[in-house]
Design an enzyme around this catalytic site. Structure first.
Site, PDB file in Angstrom:
ATOM      1  CE1 TYR A   1      22.285  10.690  71.987  1.00  0.00           C
ATOM      2  CE2 TYR A   1      21.893   9.898  69.958  1.00  0.00           C
ATOM      3  CZ  TYR A   1      21.826  10.772  70.743  1.00  0.00           C
ATOM      4  OH  TYR A   1      21.262  11.973  70.255  1.00  0.00           O
TER       5      TYR A   1
ATOM      6  CB  SER B   1      18.313  11.739  68.745  1.00  0.00           C
ATOM      7  OG  SER B   1      18.809  11.741  67.707  1.00  0.00           O
TER       8      SER B   1
ATOM      9  CE  LYS C   1      19.236  10.945  73.229  1.00  0.00           C
ATOM     10  NZ  LYS C   1      18.486  11.930  73.716  1.00  0.00           N
TER      11      LYS C   1
END
Length: 261
Positions: free
Chosen positions: A145, A132, A149
């Site tokens: 997250y 991402s 990531k």
């Protein structure tokens, strides 16, 4: 170019779009996802083999890889696409952190453990990680997250640095806002994720397909991410100050107004 692939998180969104592009180009594909029903529908539409299961676990990855090799004969490319968010900050529980790290980082590690030895014997292979832009920058409002990531990108970098001279190609897809269910369910973060133009899963798949012709590490469906990444590296304090200003805007949008005395 490779002609067999495994795609995880392929029941919908980016994973399904990648699998669809590959099959249209004549590849033989195995697809995996936790959602067995949606995966079955996708596989039937694409003419792919469905292997439902949890690819964040070692047993799930081992079963997927063994099944794929049994069905395809060999696996030229593995698209580690499955990922999750939490929309949590410091309030995220240990269980939420563990699940995010297992899905967004350790799934890639476990896949590499089962794939790289076979690829070294075969003379090469390709691991494509869906990370991402959060893995290059950060993700306000979702600490697990953002951290996981970053970990996904870091592991992909390590794998490339370690094995590229032995025929292992590693690439990291790092989009910003993509028109998927994850974006729809991002709540207060949706405005932040759509500050720049969003792209469709098919547009991400197009960027991935183009990247398969070479071995560039970063696959950037949003080209502006490269500039953001360079700015972050060159001016980290200014970049963090800018991100904090965005956080203050988020705070102001979700703080109840005080009643007049």
């Amino acid at each position: 170019m490779a002609d067999t692939a495994v795609v995880t998180g392929a029941a919908r969104g980016i994973g399904r779009a990648i699998a669809a592009r590959l099959t249209r180009e004549g590849w033989s594909v195995v697809v995996a996802d936790l959602d067995a029903d949606a995966l079955g529908d996708a596989a039937a539409e694409l003419g792919a083999l469905a292997v439902p299961g949890d690819t964040s676990t070692d047993s799930g990855v081992r079963h997927l890889v063994d099944t794929a090799y049994g069905h395809l004969g060999h696996v030229d490319a593995f698209f580690a696409n499955a990922g999750i968010g939490t929309l949590q900050g410091l309030e995220a529980s240990d269980a939420q952190w563990a699940r995010a790290l297992d899905t967004n980082v350790m799934a890639h590690v476990r896949a590499a453990r089962h794939l790289v030895p076979r690829w070294l014997d075969a003379g090469g292979g390709r691991l494509v990680v869906t990370a991402s832009a959060a893995g290059l920058l950060t993700m306000l409002g979702d600490a697990p997250y953002s951290v996981s990531k970053h970990g996904a990108v870091a592991f992909a970098e390590w794998l490339s640095a370690t094995y590229r001279h032995r025929g292992i190609v590693v690439q990291a897809i790092c989009p910003q806002g993509v028109q998927t269910r994850m974006l729809e369910e991002s709540g207060p973060l949706q405005g932040l994720l759509t500050r720049d133009a969003t792209v469709t899963p098919d547009e991400v798949a197009d960027a991935v397909w183009a990247a398969l012709a070479g071995d560039d590490f970063l696959v950037l469906p949003h080209p502006e991410v490269r500039d953001y990444y360079a700015q972050r590296a060159a001016h980290p304090d200014a970049w963090l100050a800018g991100m904090n200003r965005l956080q203050q805007k988020l705070d102001s949008q979700h703080t109840p107004a005080k009643e007049n005395a």
